[in-house]
Design a protein around this motif. Structure first.
Motif, PDB file in Angstrom:
ATOM      1  N   GLN B  55       0.830  -1.199   0.000  1.00 53.87           N
ATOM      2  CA  GLN B  55       0.000   0.000   0.000  1.00 53.87           C
ATOM      3  C   GLN B  55       0.875   1.265   0.000  1.00 53.87           C
ATOM      4  O   GLN B  55       0.500   2.294  -0.568  1.00 53.87           O
ATOM      5  N   GLN B  58       1.575   2.399  -3.371  1.00 53.62           N
ATOM      6  CA  GLN B  58       0.438   3.117  -3.941  1.00 53.62           C
ATOM      7  C   GLN B  58       0.540   4.607  -3.622  1.00 53.62           C
ATOM      8  O   GLN B  58       0.280   5.456  -4.470  1.00 53.62           O
ATOM      9  N   LEU B  59       0.944   4.937  -2.410  1.00 55.21           N
ATOM     10  CA  LEU B  59       1.110   6.338  -2.013  1.00 55.21           C
ATOM     11  C   LEU B  59       2.171   6.998  -2.878  1.00 55.21           C
ATOM     12  O   LEU B  59       2.001   8.125  -3.341  1.00 55.21           O
ATOM     13  N   LEU B  62       1.085   7.846  -6.290  1.00 57.99           N
ATOM     14  CA  LEU B  62       0.179   8.990  -6.364  1.00 57.99           C
ATOM     15  C   LEU B  62       0.903  10.329  -6.242  1.00 57.99           C
ATOM     16  O   LEU B  62       0.294  11.385  -6.386  1.00 57.99           O
ATOM     17  N   PHE B  70       3.033  14.505  -1.519  1.00 63.08           N
ATOM     18  CA  PHE B  70       1.875  13.704  -1.139  1.00 63.08           C
ATOM     19  C   PHE B  70       2.200  12.673  -0.066  1.00 63.08           C
ATOM     20  O   PHE B  70       1.478  12.560   0.930  1.00 63.08           O
ATOM     21  N   GLU B  73       2.690  14.242   3.281  1.00 65.58           N
ATOM     22  CA  GLU B  73       1.435  14.788   3.804  1.00 65.58           C
ATOM     23  C   GLU B  73       0.548  13.691   4.375  1.00 65.58           C
ATOM     24  O   GLU B  73      -0.031  13.839   5.452  1.00 65.58           O
ATOM     25  N   VAL B  74       0.447  12.590   3.650  1.00 66.98           N
ATOM     26  CA  VAL B  74      -0.396  11.496   4.134  1.00 66.98           C
ATOM     27  C   VAL B  74       0.193  10.866   5.397  1.00 66.98           C
ATOM     28  O   VAL B  74      -0.542  10.563   6.353  1.00 66.98           O
ATOM     29  N   SER B 116      -4.403   2.109   5.429  1.00 67.91           N
ATOM     30  CA  SER B 116      -4.379   3.112   4.354  1.00 67.91           C
ATOM     31  C   SER B 116      -2.972   3.550   3.972  1.00 67.91           C
ATOM     32  O   SER B 116      -2.751   3.945   2.834  1.00 67.91           O
ATOM     33  N   ILE B 117      -2.038   3.550   4.919  1.00 69.24           N
ATOM     34  CA  ILE B 117      -0.679   3.930   4.518  1.00 69.24           C
ATOM     35  C   ILE B 117       0.234   2.723   4.346  1.00 69.24           C
ATOM     36  O   ILE B 117       1.404   2.860   4.013  1.00 69.24           O
TER      37      ILE B 117
END
Lengths: 163, 180
Positions: B55, B58-59, B62, B70, B73-74, B116-117
């Motif tokens: 995952q 994926q970050l 993006l 990004f 930030e996430v 999510s991360i």
């Protein structure tokens, strides 16, 4: 890349987690969707209601009838929980599809068919407003159980409220 | 500057000399390649030790010119969100009488943001913690939550180091990087 303004799809993303809103927004923008994010179901309805009054190019035809358009916007649900009974309830409640979090770039392709379905239906009924819109919503852990509702049209609206 | 290169020199002995010359002539490029190697090795370490999973890729995918920070930030949002969740969990575990249903809501939130991360270790330990919670096994919850807290602390340190390096590498390196 030339984008036909008429063809650009608008996604309203609902999630109470700021981090997940940021992620979904980036996923959507990377996939060439126009995005609005809100943190609750009630804000989502508010945004959709407000769009009636805006005179932006992407939106709304002046002669539209507010309450009827809300019901026909397709809804996709996302959750980090892979619980079949809950997923089925979402789908029975009117959701077009269920995405398991974390949502991937590859999932974005699955949105277009639902928007196009909604769009052709709107065109059939000669409604232009919100015809390129889809709602993607996190069901979270605060989801209330959905009530029994006889009319399938009303179900979709109630679903949005229940998020 | 004149270099006498004896034929007895091996490549490995020559390398630092070349780096030295290279560095003086093209300092940014030398720094970039060294930092880049460090970055790659840090990332590999994070994956090999199970702190991160796909995952996280994926970050990174993006992140681009339109959203150049990004990942950072996430990750920042994650630590803010997870710290809050963990404070809630702490409080819920001390509350008398314990409300395991309420506790589960916080755990759901924490697990969701970890996933999510791509924070694999944390996510997996959260799953175990939720099992203890569903059994209303307080002792199990306390032990498991301690592990979650440790994983969180370690991950935070490692990601902070990684991001610091990422910032140093900056746009010059990203522009010159090709298919890495």
């Amino acid at each position: 890349m030339a984008v036909d303004a008429e063809a650009q799809f608008h996604v309203l993303a609902v999630d109470d987690s700021l981090m997940d809103r940021k992620l979904i927004e980036r996923l959507l923008k990377t996939s060439s969707f126009q995005v609005t994010t809100v943190d609750s179901g009630s804000k989502a309805l508010e945004v959709l209601g407000l769009r009636e009054d805006q005179t932006s190019a992407s939106a709304v035809s002046p002669e539209h009838n507010g309450s009827s358009s809300l019901k026909d916007i397709p809804v996709v649900v996302m959750s980090s929980e892979n619980v079949p009974s809950r997923i089925n309830r979402c789908l029975e409640g009117g959701a077009e599809e269920f995405f398991l979090k974390p949502v991937q770039l590859s999932d974005m392709k699955r949105l277009r068919p639902h928007i196009l379905k909604g769009r052709s239906k709107d065109q059939q009924l000669q409604r232009e407003e919100n015809s390129n819109t889809i709602i993607i919503s996190s069901s979270g852990s605060k989801r209330k159980a959905m009530d029994e509702e006889p009319s399938p049209e009303r179900t979709r609206l109630r679903f949005s409220t229940a998020i | 500057m004149v270099l006498h290169i004896s034929s007895a020199l091996t490549a490995s002995a020559l390398h630092p000399l070349l780096c030295f010359c290279f560095h003086n002539t093209y300092p940014e490029m030398e720094n970039a390649s060294g930092l880049h190697r460090q970055l790659a090795s840090m990332k590999k370490n994070l994956f090999d030790q199970g702190y991160l999973d796909e995952q996280f890729y994926q970050l990174e995918e993006l992140q681009d010119e339109s959203s150049p920070n990004f990942v950072e930030e996430v990750v920042t949002l994650f630590f803010r969100d997870s710290s809050r969740s963990m404070a809630n969990i702490d409080e819920a575990l001390q509350q008398c009488p314990r409300d395991f249903h309420r506790l589960d809501k916080f755990l759901h939130r924490l697990k969701g943001s970890a996933s999510s991360i791509g924070a694999a270790k944390m996510k997996n330990e959260c799953t175990r913690l939720r099992e203890f919670c569903s059994e209303e096994n307080l002792d199990g919850c306390l032990r498991s939550f301690q592990k979650v807290k440790n994983d969180h602390t370690i991950l935070r340190q490692k990601l902070e180091n990684y991001l610091q390096l990422l910032r140093q590498v900056g746009p010059v390196d990203r522009a010159s990087r090709s298919g890495s």
